[in-house]
Design a protein around this motif. Structure first.
Motif, PDB file in Angstrom:
ATOM      1  N   ALA A 578    -143.506  -1.844  -1.934  1.00 47.72           N
ATOM      2  CA  ALA A 578    -143.552  -0.781  -0.926  1.00 47.72           C
ATOM      3  C   ALA A 578    -144.494   0.306  -1.425  1.00 47.72           C
ATOM      4  O   ALA A 578    -144.070   1.350  -1.911  1.00 47.72           O
ATOM      5  N   GLU A 579    -145.770   0.036  -1.328  1.00 48.54           N
ATOM      6  CA  GLU A 579    -146.760   0.865  -2.006  1.00 48.54           C
ATOM      7  C   GLU A 579    -147.244   2.068  -1.223  1.00 48.54           C
ATOM      8  O   GLU A 579    -147.730   3.029  -1.785  1.00 48.54           O
ATOM      9  N   ARG A 580    -147.206   1.957   0.090  1.00 48.02           N
ATOM     10  CA  ARG A 580    -147.807   3.018   0.892  1.00 48.02           C
ATOM     11  C   ARG A 580    -146.735   3.763   1.691  1.00 48.02           C
ATOM     12  O   ARG A 580    -145.963   3.147   2.420  1.00 48.02           O
ATOM     13  N   LEU A 581    -146.729   5.053   1.550  1.00 49.08           N
ATOM     14  CA  LEU A 581    -145.779   5.884   2.293  1.00 49.08           C
ATOM     15  C   LEU A 581    -145.990   5.716   3.790  1.00 49.08           C
ATOM     16  O   LEU A 581    -147.120   5.578   4.242  1.00 49.08           O
ATOM     17  N   GLN A 603    -139.372   2.084   6.834  1.00 47.99           N
ATOM     18  CA  GLN A 603    -139.795   3.409   6.382  1.00 47.99           C
ATOM     19  C   GLN A 603    -139.899   3.407   4.870  1.00 47.99           C
ATOM     20  O   GLN A 603    -138.934   3.098   4.171  1.00 47.99           O
ATOM     21  N   ILE A 604    -141.071   3.753   4.382  1.00 43.85           N
ATOM     22  CA  ILE A 604    -141.281   3.816   2.938  1.00 43.85           C
ATOM     23  C   ILE A 604    -141.415   5.277   2.544  1.00 43.85           C
ATOM     24  O   ILE A 604    -142.316   5.973   3.006  1.00 43.85           O
ATOM     25  N   GLY A 605    -140.485   5.719   1.727  1.00 38.42           N
ATOM     26  CA  GLY A 605    -140.476   7.114   1.306  1.00 38.42           C
ATOM     27  C   GLY A 605    -139.435   7.899   2.079  1.00 38.42           C
ATOM     28  O   GLY A 605    -139.010   7.485   3.159  1.00 38.42           O
ATOM     29  N   SER A 608    -138.635  13.728   4.250  1.00 34.97           N
ATOM     30  CA  SER A 608    -139.367  14.976   4.001  1.00 34.97           C
ATOM     31  C   SER A 608    -140.737  14.678   3.396  1.00 34.97           C
ATOM     32  O   SER A 608    -141.732  15.344   3.697  1.00 34.97           O
ATOM     33  N   GLN A 609    -140.775  13.627   2.550  1.00 33.12           N
ATOM     34  CA  GLN A 609    -142.031  13.176   1.948  1.00 33.12           C
ATOM     35  C   GLN A 609    -143.048  12.820   3.050  1.00 33.12           C
ATOM     36  O   GLN A 609    -144.209  13.211   3.003  1.00 33.12           O
ATOM     37  N   LEU A 610    -142.568  12.071   4.042  1.00 33.93           N
ATOM     38  CA  LEU A 610    -143.443  11.634   5.118  1.00 33.93           C
ATOM     39  C   LEU A 610    -143.867  12.808   5.986  1.00 33.93           C
ATOM     40  O   LEU A 610    -145.018  12.931   6.387  1.00 33.93           O
ATOM     41  N   HIS A 611    -142.898  13.641   6.265  1.00 30.50           N
ATOM     42  CA  HIS A 611    -143.157  14.779   7.138  1.00 30.50           C
ATOM     43  C   HIS A 611    -144.237  15.661   6.534  1.00 30.50           C
ATOM     44  O   HIS A 611    -145.177  16.086   7.196  1.00 30.50           O
TER      45      HIS A 611
END
Ligand SMILES: *[C@@H]1O[C@H](CO)[C@@H](O)[C@H](O)[C@H]1NC(C)=O
Ligand SMILES: *[C@@H]1O[C@H](CO)[C@@H](O)[C@H](O)[C@H]1NC(C)=O
Ligand SMILES: *[C@@H]1O[C@H](CO)[C@@H](O)[C@H](O)[C@H]1NC(C)=O
Ligand SMILES: *[C@@H]1O[C@H](CO)[C@@H](O)[C@H](O)[C@H]1NC(C)=O
Ligand SMILES: *[C@@H]1O[C@H](CO)[C@@H](O)[C@H](O)[C@H]1NC(C)=O
Ligand SMILES: *[C@@H]1O[C@H](CO)[C@@H](O)[C@H](O)[C@H]1NC(C)=O
Ligand SMILES: [Cu+2]
Length: 627
Positions: A578-581, A603-605, A608-611
């Motif tokens: 799961a390398e890419r957010l 969903q990877i990450g 809040s990280q994605l946001h």
């Protein structure tokens, strides 16, 4: 429904297959078998096994022993040649493209249909680049009707906010608006990819094209030198419907239809086909011009053919009389173990790619050089009398067969793509166990509580495409704020972890699943051996390491892919890092199944990280500039 995606959860707590096969379905299925079997036996459909056997039914005019064939492009020529030399020897660069997307009537196979054009071209333009390039694509939506546009870059490891999934990673580009995709091609990616619309059903009306990423030369040696071929071509092959895709989908998505897939009417190769107008059925009269069957030109002894299945529904097999076929890669980066030359290959499913080297081997007395494509019958439960599912296309060459060596012994073999192995992995590339597991159950349901419309279910939930093109995409929100009720089914995993993804297909049809933004290693695949067997794999319930049907996990030579066929009543187990957010779609690539909800996302990450990373850019896509 107000959310960008709507998803209904099943109300029952039963295990999936308990509720998916209620008595009504069994009765309906029995009725259908009773209805269909006589039709199938009546010979109205063609046997796939015919793909590699010479047939005399179509008289081709080309005599390949005549050497003097003009090479200039004409309307009838489906060949798309690549220029690897322009890219393999240069440094990475920035490529800027501008695309005007419109809609107009064309006759790809002689039959008039409204199709999508990019810069007035049909088929849409080829993108050629090299690893490490940065490509800016400015898309102007100039379609003169109220529809959005979003373009996905199938197989490329780009940033999640430019993944092109309408409603998930971006707002679709509204009419008369413009949005620029910035694609950073990773240094490690090279091979055959494609782009296609990811908004409603536009893909089946021609909004797609090829992307070839050339591998940079090493010490002056190109891939052509290493693999040994002289010519490089891309060949998109796909089924084709004469009705527009919204009409086809409506014919599938109804209670009257018993979840039977609409059967295509034709096939297109690089946007061209040949249709016999007298095959039109009375119920669906066509505006049809008889045109010549398009031809493929192979002007060297060895040609790399990069095949993409661009179809909406069906897989296909192919053969090339007068040539041997040698498979080198699948799905872009997936190198395969050395294999012997064969006469036929398949089945390639929608979304999948295979790169072949085809080598001229000479013709038998009664043969002409031709490409044969056979659409797979798995999803053709009603025969369509308008379709000729096995078709031949003349192959022209400027090299006479007589100047070449004798026919190689290929034993008429067909390579089954499900059985292929990858090159042996070096130690440490793939860990022996994954850190997380995502277990899924998929099928097409036909339930009275859903009005007997077919629904593509994953763990008892289905996705519905955004019904308002101005809705904010998921990526623009924190997960807690997704405007979707009830909550969307999106399994989440931690960035950097290795993940085992197990897709159990409890359906009576196979489904080619595509994971956006990632490649995975195919560790195991299983197809039920007999009717009524459901070989689902539940790693939590099964004794450790034990898979159904004596299936073994392939740790040593798993093939690397981004689209995988999950056999009916069987499963696949794939492992990916799961390398890419981001929020990456995982869906069946049969457009009709996808359109009735057969998809989810991983969903990877953390939210809040994605946001933080993508919130602003995802929102920006909703306020794009005027074109
Ligand atoms: C796109 O359309 C605009 C407006 O009609 C025009 O100015 C522009 O040259 C077109 N671009 C291409 C690449 O065709
Ligand atoms: C077209 O189809 C008709 C009816 O099936 C058949 O009689 C005719 O031979 C076909 N024409 C060609 C060129 O294949
Ligand atoms: C892939 O490897 C397996 C196990 O070694 C073998 O049985 C199978 O024949 C191989 N597939 C091909 C296409 O060679
Ligand atoms: C899907 O359903 C199965 C069976 O109920 C369950 O074991 C699994 O955890 C579910 N998957 C996810 C990602 O929730
Ligand atoms: C779509 O959403 C916009 C903004 O929320 C709203 O103004 C519009 O009425 C909606 N359109 C439809 C068809 O629901
Ligand atoms: C998935 O999301 C839930 C709810 O936000 C959270 O509790 C859980 O830790 C997350 N799992 C992973 C692997 O990130
Ligand atoms: Cu499917």
């Amino acid at each position: 429904m107000s959310g960008p995606m709507d998803c209904r959860r099943g109300t029952t707590k039963a295990r999936p297959w308990n509720m998916l096969f209620p008595t009504t379905i069994i009765v309906a299925t029995a009725f259908l078998i009773w209805l269909i079997v006589p039709l199938l036996l009546s010979g109205t459909t063609l046997d796939l096994s015919a793909v590699s056997s010479p047939s005399s039914e179509v008289a081709q005019e080309n005599d390949d022993h005549v050497a003097d064939i003009p090479t200039e492009k004409n309307d009838n020529d489906l060949t798309i040649r690549l220029n690897a030399a322009d890219h393999a020897h240069r440094k990475p660069q920035t490529i800027k493209l501008e695309w005007n997307i419109t809609k107009a009537e064309r006759r790809p196979d002689g039959v008039a249909k409204q199709v999508y054009l990019i810069n007035n071209q049909y088929p849409a333009p080829l993108i050629e680049a090299r690893s490490g390039d940065q490509i800016f694509i400015t898309v102007n939506n100039l379609i003169q009707s109220d529809e959005g546009v979003a373009i996905h870059w199938h197989g490329l490891h780009v940033s999640n906010d430019v993944d092109g999934a309408a409603g998930v990673t971006q707002c679709s580009i509204t009419p008369n608006h413009v949005y620029t995709y910035t694609l950073q091609i990773p240094d490690y990616q090279a091979g055959t990819f494609w782009y296609h619309a990811h908004f409603e059903t536009q893909r089946a009306d021609g909004l797609f094209g090829p992307i070839v990423i050339h591998q940079p030369a090493e010490f002056g040696k190109t891939e052509a030198d290493e693999v040994n071929y002289e010519e490089d071509q891309v060949l998109m092959i796909g089924d084709w419907y004469h009705r527009t895709a919204d009409v086809v989908l409506a014919s599938y998505d109804t209670y009257k239809n018993f979840k039977i897939e609409p059967v295509p009417d034709s096939m297109l190769l690089n946007g061209k086909g040949g249709y016999n107008c007298s095959m039109a059925v009375p119920a669906r009269p066509l505006d049809c011009h008889e045109i010549e069957v398009p031809t493929l030109r192979l002007n060297s002894a060895r040609t790399r053919l990069r095949i993409v299945n661009t179809g909406a529904s069906t897989g296909f097999s192919m053969s090339l009389t007068g040539y041997s076929i040698h498979l080198i890669t699948v799905d872009g980066n997936g190198h395969v173990a050395s294999n012997s030359a064969v006469e036929a290959i398949g089945v390639l499913y929608p979304g999948e790619r295979m790169d072949l080297v085809v080598e001229k081997v000479g013709l038998k007395e009664d043969e002409t050089a031709r490409l044969t494509v056979a659409l797979d019958h798995e999803s053709m439960h009603f025969p369509n009398l308008a379709l000729k599912s096995l078709q031949h296309f003349p192959v022209l060459s400027s090299i006479p067969h007589t100047s070449h060596k004798k026919r190689q012994p290929t034993n008429g073999q067909k390579l089954d793509l499900v059985t292929i192995n990858g090159t042996e992995l070096t130690a440490g590339v793939l860990p022996t166990t994954a850190e997380e597991t995502v277990l899924l159950y998929a099928n097409i349901a036909y339930l009275s509580r859903l009005g007997n419309h077919p629904k593509g279910m994953i763990n008892n939930t289905y996705w519905q495409p955004p019904n308002n093109i101005t809705d904010l995409p998921l990526l623009a929100h924190d997960r807690a704020d997704w405007a979707v009720k009830p909550e969307l089914f999106v399994p989440n995993v931690t960035e950097g972890n290795w993940v085992d993804l197990i897709i159990n297909n409890v359906d009576d049809k196979g489904h080619p699943f595509h994971l956006h933004g990632h490649d995975f290693y195919v560790l195991a695949t299983y197809h039920a051996q007999r009717l009524g067997e459901y070989a689902a794999y539940n790693p939590y319930a099964a004794p450790a390491g034990e898979l159904p049907g004596q299936t073994k996990i392939n740790h040593k030579t798993p093939v690397r892919k981004d689209t995988i066929y999950v056999p009916s009543q069987g499963f696949v187990m794939v492992r990916f890092k799961a390398e890419r957010l981001g929020i990456w779609l995982l869906h069946c690539h049969v457009l009709w199944h996808q359109s009735v909800g057969m998809g989810t996302a991983i969903q990877i990450g953390g939210a809040s990280q994605l946001h933080e990373q993508f919130g602003e850019s995802a929102k920006q896509s909703c306020h794009s500039d005027t074109a």
